[in-house]
Design a protein around this motif. Structure first.
Motif, PDB file in Angstrom:
ATOM      1  N   ARG A 197       0.850  -1.185   0.000  1.00 23.53           N
ATOM      2  CA  ARG A 197       0.000   0.000   0.000  1.00 23.53           C
ATOM      3  C   ARG A 197       0.891   1.242   0.000  1.00 23.53           C
ATOM      4  O   ARG A 197       2.013   1.216   0.526  1.00 23.53           O
ATOM      5  CB  ARG A 197      -0.910   0.037   1.240  1.00 23.53           C
ATOM      6  CG  ARG A 197      -1.911  -1.106   1.292  1.00 23.53           C
ATOM      7  CD  ARG A 197      -2.931  -0.932   2.421  1.00 23.53           C
ATOM      8  NE  ARG A 197      -3.877  -2.055   2.434  1.00 23.53           N
ATOM      9  CZ  ARG A 197      -4.994  -2.077   3.154  1.00 23.53           C
ATOM     10  NH1 ARG A 197      -5.313  -1.038   3.928  1.00 23.53           N
ATOM     11  NH2 ARG A 197      -5.792  -3.119   3.112  1.00 23.53           N
ATOM     12  N   TYR A 198       0.382   2.325  -0.580  1.00 22.93           N
ATOM     13  CA  TYR A 198       1.121   3.583  -0.561  1.00 22.93           C
ATOM     14  C   TYR A 198       1.068   4.186   0.838  1.00 22.93           C
ATOM     15  O   TYR A 198       0.047   4.099   1.540  1.00 22.93           O
ATOM     16  CB  TYR A 198       0.543   4.561  -1.579  1.00 22.93           C
ATOM     17  CG  TYR A 198       0.906   4.211  -2.995  1.00 22.93           C
ATOM     18  CD1 TYR A 198       2.168   4.505  -3.506  1.00 22.93           C
ATOM     19  CD2 TYR A 198      -0.011   3.567  -3.828  1.00 22.93           C
ATOM     20  CE1 TYR A 198       2.510   4.172  -4.814  1.00 22.93           C
ATOM     21  CE2 TYR A 198       0.317   3.220  -5.134  1.00 22.93           C
ATOM     22  CZ  TYR A 198       1.579   3.525  -5.621  1.00 22.93           C
ATOM     23  OH  TYR A 198       1.913   3.183  -6.899  1.00 22.93           O
ATOM     24  N   LEU A 199       2.182   4.790   1.225  1.00 20.13           N
ATOM     25  CA  LEU A 199       2.263   5.421   2.539  1.00 20.13           C
ATOM     26  C   LEU A 199       1.901   6.895   2.404  1.00 20.13           C
ATOM     27  O   LEU A 199       2.669   7.700   1.866  1.00 20.13           O
ATOM     28  CB  LEU A 199       3.674   5.269   3.111  1.00 20.13           C
ATOM     29  CG  LEU A 199       3.844   5.609   4.590  1.00 20.13           C
ATOM     30  CD1 LEU A 199       2.905   4.800   5.461  1.00 20.13           C
ATOM     31  CD2 LEU A 199       5.286   5.380   5.019  1.00 20.13           C
ATOM     32  N   GLY A 200       0.694   7.217   2.876  1.00 17.94           N
ATOM     33  CA  GLY A 200       0.223   8.588   2.756  1.00 17.94           C
ATOM     34  C   GLY A 200       0.123   9.009   1.304  1.00 17.94           C
ATOM     35  O   GLY A 200       0.027   8.191   0.393  1.00 17.94           O
TER      36      GLY A 200
ATOM     37  N   ARG B 216       5.808   2.782  -1.245  1.00 15.32           N
ATOM     38  CA  ARG B 216       4.929   1.658  -0.936  1.00 15.32           C
ATOM     39  C   ARG B 216       5.557   0.796   0.160  1.00 15.32           C
ATOM     40  O   ARG B 216       6.779   0.581   0.176  1.00 15.32           O
ATOM     41  CB  ARG B 216       4.659   0.817  -2.184  1.00 15.32           C
ATOM     42  CG  ARG B 216       3.894   1.581  -3.263  1.00 15.32           C
ATOM     43  CD  ARG B 216       3.244   0.646  -4.253  1.00 15.32           C
ATOM     44  NE  ARG B 216       4.231  -0.133  -4.990  1.00 15.32           N
ATOM     45  CZ  ARG B 216       3.915  -1.175  -5.762  1.00 15.32           C
ATOM     46  NH1 ARG B 216       2.665  -1.579  -5.864  1.00 15.32           N
ATOM     47  NH2 ARG B 216       4.864  -1.824  -6.408  1.00 15.32           N
ATOM     48  N   VAL B 217       4.722   0.314   1.056  1.00 16.80           N
ATOM     49  CA  VAL B 217       5.156  -0.549   2.148  1.00 16.80           C
ATOM     50  C   VAL B 217       4.289  -1.802   2.143  1.00 16.80           C
ATOM     51  O   VAL B 217       3.170  -1.800   1.632  1.00 16.80           O
ATOM     52  CB  VAL B 217       5.044   0.162   3.513  1.00 16.80           C
ATOM     53  CG1 VAL B 217       5.999   1.348   3.586  1.00 16.80           C
ATOM     54  CG2 VAL B 217       3.611   0.626   3.786  1.00 16.80           C
ATOM     55  N   THR B 218       4.815  -2.888   2.691  1.00 25.59           N
ATOM     56  CA  THR B 218       4.013  -4.098   2.780  1.00 25.59           C
ATOM     57  C   THR B 218       2.917  -3.897   3.826  1.00 25.59           C
ATOM     58  O   THR B 218       3.187  -3.409   4.925  1.00 25.59           O
ATOM     59  CB  THR B 218       4.880  -5.315   3.136  1.00 25.59           C
ATOM     60  OG1 THR B 218       5.750  -5.012   4.228  1.00 25.59           O
ATOM     61  CG2 THR B 218       5.708  -5.748   1.946  1.00 25.59           C
ATOM     62  N   GLU B 219       1.688  -4.273   3.464  1.00 24.35           N
ATOM     63  CA  GLU B 219       0.577  -3.997   4.373  1.00 24.35           C
ATOM     64  C   GLU B 219       0.670  -4.809   5.661  1.00 24.35           C
ATOM     65  O   GLU B 219       0.052  -4.460   6.661  1.00 24.35           O
ATOM     66  CB  GLU B 219      -0.764  -4.230   3.680  1.00 24.35           C
ATOM     67  CG  GLU B 219      -1.053  -5.646   3.259  1.00 24.35           C
ATOM     68  CD  GLU B 219      -2.441  -5.771   2.628  1.00 24.35           C
ATOM     69  OE1 GLU B 219      -3.059  -4.728   2.310  1.00 24.35           O
ATOM     70  OE2 GLU B 219      -2.902  -6.916   2.445  1.00 24.35           O
ATOM     71  N   ILE B 220       1.456  -5.878   5.662  1.00 30.97           N
ATOM     72  CA  ILE B 220       1.874  -6.530   6.894  1.00 30.97           C
ATOM     73  C   ILE B 220       3.340  -6.150   7.088  1.00 30.97           C
ATOM     74  O   ILE B 220       4.196  -6.500   6.265  1.00 30.97           O
ATOM     75  CB  ILE B 220       1.747  -8.064   6.833  1.00 30.97           C
ATOM     76  CG1 ILE B 220       0.343  -8.478   6.375  1.00 30.97           C
ATOM     77  CG2 ILE B 220       2.097  -8.678   8.180  1.00 30.97           C
ATOM     78  CD1 ILE B 220      -0.758  -8.179   7.350  1.00 30.97           C
TER      79      ILE B 220
END
Length: 344
Positions: free
Chosen positions: A4-7, A12-16
């Motif tokens: 998911r995009y961060l802000g 992008r970061v892993t949603e877990i």
């Protein structure tokens, strides 16, 4: 593993996301900690969150060792500063320029990297002018030591103040890291709407309520041996608020919802926080690699409306929703008495 995009950024970061609070350097032996990190990498987790104060800097060291040899560009490494480190001297805590500049260098050394992807203010600092903190963060961004800036447990008003200065300084202020779970929903009324307005995502900690939402605690008088509720190094204190029979009885009702969806209760709890679109990532911790594998399976799970309604019905009035609870997360022992600074 979903990203998911961060802000309102391109990161992008892993949603877990794997977090090592209360585990690395304290509750879990280093070999087990490294095995958990390897398990996280194996299931596709590339985002790792820590803080300088975890185990008084030892957690950062363990994480850095565990990630050694992994391509740096393939990782997103997040850390935080604010709480006391080292011997706890006069300038060993807070968000002063001195502490921030010294803290980032220590964190980079322990993590074995030239930069962190996200550097976070671990709490709001009532003793330091916000301008001082944000200018120091801006200098870190411009020096390349931090790519993005975030915070943890800031109120909606504090987020607005920080975002205003970040815009003025032209630095990417992209995240907040609050506690959030099906039992603890205090951010929903104020923090989440403000964050959407400001382009800030949540990286939420304790999505399984310190383990309570896994269903393993059936009575406050019978905690499993070796569980967080029996840990004398901070775990038992953190979980105490949920170790009530009325809460534990309600949580047991979630087992039926999880069974109908073919999920474990832990997976259900993590999937629940990810249904909130303002949440970019759910932080998971682990003492065993198999816990990482189990929790990572919550990525991509979509809970149908009837399941969400069933969760609300099961938990009923034991859910904490008071938005004022967020303001209690930042210590007031750093409030100034000389007429300067801000007041809680």
């Amino acid at each position: 593993m979903k990203y998911r995009y961060l802000g309102n950024s391109g990161l992008r970061v892993t949603e877990i996301t794997y977090g090592n609070w209360l585990t690395h350097g304290s509750q879990v032996e280093n070999d087990s900690a490294r095995a958990c990190v390897r398990a996280a990498l194996d299931v596709g987790i590339t985002t790792f969150d820590t803080a300088d104060m975890y185990a008084n800097t030892a957690a950062e060291t363990v994480l850095g060792e565990a990630l050694k040899g992994v391509r740096r560009e393939s990782l997103e490494i997040l850390t935080k500063t604010y709480f006391p480190v080292g011997p706890g001297g006069a300038n060993d805590s807070g968000l002063s320029r001195k502490h921030i500049m010294e803290s980032i260098d220590g964190s980079l050394r322990r993590l074995g990297t030239d930069y962190v992807d996200l550097y976070q203010a671990h709490r709001w600092d009532y003793a330091t002018p916000l301008e001082e903190t944000m200018v120091a963060f801006a200098d870190l961004v411009r020096s390349g030591k931090a790519l993005y800036i975030g915070v943890s447990e800031w109120t909606a008003d504090q987020l607005r103040q920080g975002a205003a200065l970040a815009r003025e300084l032209r630095i990417p202020f992209v995240s907040n890291q609050p506690q959030y779970s099906a039992l603890w929903r205090v951010i929903e009324a104020d923090v989440v709407p403000a964050s959407r307005e400001l382009g800030i995502s949540q990286i939420v900690w304790s999505p399984v309520a310190q383990g309570v939402l896994t269903g393993k605690y059936r009575s406050r008088h019978a905690a499993p041996t070796g569980s967080r509720a029996t840990d004398g190094n901070g775990g038992a204190e953190m979980i105490e608020r949920w170790m009530r029979d009325d809460v534990l009885d309600r949580v047991q009702r979630l087992g039926r919802v999880a069974d109908e969806l073919d999920l474990t209760m832990a997976q259900l709890a993590i999937a629940w926080v990810l249904q909130n679109q303002n949440v970019a990532a759910a932080l998971i911790g682990a003492s065993r690699p198999e816990q990482v594998v189990e929790n990572a399976a919550a990525s991509g799970v979509v809970l149908p409306p009837d399941a969400l309604a069933a969760i609300d019905d099961a938990l009923g009035d034991v859910v904490e929703r008071d938005p004022a609870k967020t303001s209690l997360e930042s210590p007031v022992d750093r409030v100034r008495t000389d007429g300067w600074g801000t007041t809680p």
